[in-house]
Design a protein around this motif. Structure first.
Motif, short mmCIF file in Angstrom:
data_model
loop_
_atom_site.label_atom_id
_atom_site.label_comp_id
_atom_site.label_asym_id
_atom_site.label_seq_id
_atom_site.Cartn_x
_atom_site.Cartn_y
_atom_site.Cartn_z
N PHE A 56 2.29 -2.24 3.21
CA PHE A 56 2.74 -2.97 4.38
C PHE A 56 2.02 -2.45 5.62
CE2 PHE A 56 7.28 -4.16 2.73
CZ PHE A 56 6.70 -4.89 1.71
N GLY A 57 1.49 -3.37 6.41
CA GLY A 57 0.88 -3.01 7.68
C GLY A 57 1.67 -3.63 8.81
N ILE A 58 2.31 -2.80 9.62
CA ILE A 58 3.21 -3.30 10.66
C ILE A 58 2.58 -3.12 12.03
CG2 ILE A 58 5.54 -3.18 11.62
CD1 ILE A 58 6.41 -1.83 8.98
N ILE A 59 2.40 -4.23 12.73
CA ILE A 59 1.87 -4.21 14.09
C ILE A 59 3.04 -4.43 15.03
CG2 ILE A 59 0.28 -5.27 15.73
CD1 ILE A 59 -1.35 -6.26 13.31
N PHE A 60 3.39 -3.40 15.79
CA PHE A 60 4.53 -3.46 16.69
C PHE A 60 4.12 -3.98 18.06
CE2 PHE A 60 5.39 0.00 13.68
CZ PHE A 60 6.67 -0.32 13.24
N ARG A 89 5.76 1.03 2.12
CA ARG A 89 5.57 0.89 3.57
C ARG A 89 4.25 1.54 4.00
NH1 ARG A 89 10.41 3.35 6.35
NH2 ARG A 89 11.48 1.62 5.30
N ARG A 90 3.91 2.66 3.37
CA ARG A 90 2.68 3.38 3.73
C ARG A 90 1.44 2.68 3.21
NH1 ARG A 90 1.91 8.64 0.47
NH2 ARG A 90 1.12 7.05 -0.99
N ALA A 134 -5.22 7.21 9.97
CA ALA A 134 -5.03 6.11 9.02
C ALA A 134 -5.91 6.30 7.79
CB ALA A 134 -5.34 4.77 9.68
N THR A 135 -7.11 6.84 7.96
CA THR A 135 -8.00 7.04 6.81
C THR A 135 -7.47 8.16 5.91
OG1 THR A 135 -9.45 8.66 7.92
CG2 THR A 135 -9.99 6.33 8.19
N LEU A 136 -6.82 9.16 6.49
CA LEU A 136 -6.26 10.25 5.69
C LEU A 136 -5.13 9.74 4.81
CD1 LEU A 136 -6.15 13.14 8.33
CD2 LEU A 136 -7.70 12.93 6.38
N LEU A 137 -4.34 8.81 5.34
CA LEU A 137 -3.21 8.27 4.58
C LEU A 137 -3.67 7.30 3.50
CD1 LEU A 137 -0.70 7.61 7.50
CD2 LEU A 137 -0.58 9.44 5.80
N VAL A 186 -4.01 -0.35 11.74
CA VAL A 186 -3.26 -1.00 10.64
C VAL A 186 -4.21 -1.57 9.60
CG1 VAL A 186 -1.82 -2.99 10.09
CG2 VAL A 186 -1.19 -1.48 11.97
N LEU A 187 -5.26 -2.25 10.04
CA LEU A 187 -6.19 -2.87 9.10
C LEU A 187 -7.00 -1.83 8.32
CD1 LEU A 187 -7.50 -6.00 11.06
CD2 LEU A 187 -5.53 -5.77 9.52
N THR A 188 -7.18 -0.65 8.89
CA THR A 188 -7.88 0.42 8.19
C THR A 188 -7.13 0.82 6.92
OG1 THR A 188 -8.89 1.28 10.23
CG2 THR A 188 -8.69 2.81 8.39
N LYS A 189 -5.81 0.67 6.93
CA LYS A 189 -5.00 0.97 5.75
C LYS A 189 -5.24 -0.03 4.62
CE LYS A 189 -0.71 1.31 6.17
NZ LYS A 189 0.72 1.11 6.53
N LYS A 190 -5.80 -1.20 4.96
CA LYS A 190 -6.00 -2.30 4.02
C LYS A 190 -4.67 -2.72 3.37
CE LYS A 190 -10.88 -1.97 3.36
NZ LYS A 190 -11.12 -2.97 4.39
N PRO A 191 -3.72 -3.12 4.19
CA PRO A 191 -2.40 -3.49 3.66
C PRO A 191 -2.44 -4.80 2.88
CG PRO A 191 -2.54 -4.07 5.97
CD PRO A 191 -3.79 -3.30 5.66
#
Length: 229
Positions: free
Chosen positions: A97-101, A93-94, A119-122, A161-166
């Protein structure tokens, strides 16, 4: 959007399967849907439409690991995500998966930039300045979240969300707070991300014109998920 609408080429059958739903059935006090089956492939976008209360958001929550179905399974990397241990599921999930609520879930009291830095730290990815410009929020990046309009907050949450590169984007009415022009800007960025990163997207929307820009369109109706495109 008339002649300016981008034509998205359909994927080929050779593309890798990212997510697979098998015999999904769910109910609360009444049955929402039953025996739903479909797959999401790399570089593919899927839209799910339907009347309010038909179960679209519930289905998206099940697909994105947030709600276990009554029956059926959701396979990611050939594994049923609901049979994985808690830590493994949290990692998927982290990282994947990128979830846009529909709600923004931004950290109020912090700046827009601070929200992106979380988001960059994660993810250990850098903030994409080009993405911020394309979403037209680069000029508000140092403002507090409370100073942003609803539409700017929505675009910030999408950028986060996109910063996570899901690997898979799950988007629940991501353009609900946006005017038509800005909604198209957002959808262009989401489609662009999917194509450039070999990712996939499942979109829940009530906007038929945005839905039809996806590779496949399904309608949730009378307990069934019917393929329209």
């Amino acid at each position: 959007m008339g002649e300016d609408k981008k034509i998205i080429k359909p994927i080929t059958q050779a593309q890798k399967i990212l997510l697979e739903a098998k015999n999904l059935t769910h109910e609360f006090d009444y049955k929402l849907f039953e025996n739903i089956n479909f797959t999401l492939q790399e570089k593919q976008t899927i839209a799910i439409i339907g009347k309010s209360g038909s179960g679209k958001s519930t289905l998206l929550n099940i697909l994105s690991s947030l709600l276990e179905p009554k029956f059926g399974k959701v396979n990611y990397n050939n594994q049923n995500i609901y049979k994985l241990n808690k830590n493994t599921l949290l990692k998927i999930r982290r990282d994947d998966f990128g979830i846009i609520f529909q709600a923004h879930y931004l950290f109020r009291g912090f700046s827009a930039n601070d929200n992106l830095k979380i988001a960059t730290l994660l993810s250990e990815n850098e903030i994409d300045e080009k993405l911020l410009k394309k979403l037209e929020i680069d000029f508000v990046i140092n403002q507090g979240v409370g100073e942003l309009s609803g539409g700017q907050q929505q675009r910030l949450s999408i950028a986060r969300v996109l910063t996570k590169k899901p690997k898979i984007i799950f988007a629940d009415e991501p353009t609900g707070n946006l005017d038509k022009t800005t909604a198209q800007i957002v959808m262009d960025r989401l489609h662009e991300y999917v194509r450039e990163n070999n990712s996939g997207m499942i979109l829940v929307t009530h906007e038929d014109d945005l839905a039809m820009q996806c590779d496949k369109v399904y309608k949730l109706e009378n307990l069934e998920l019917k393929e329209l495109k």
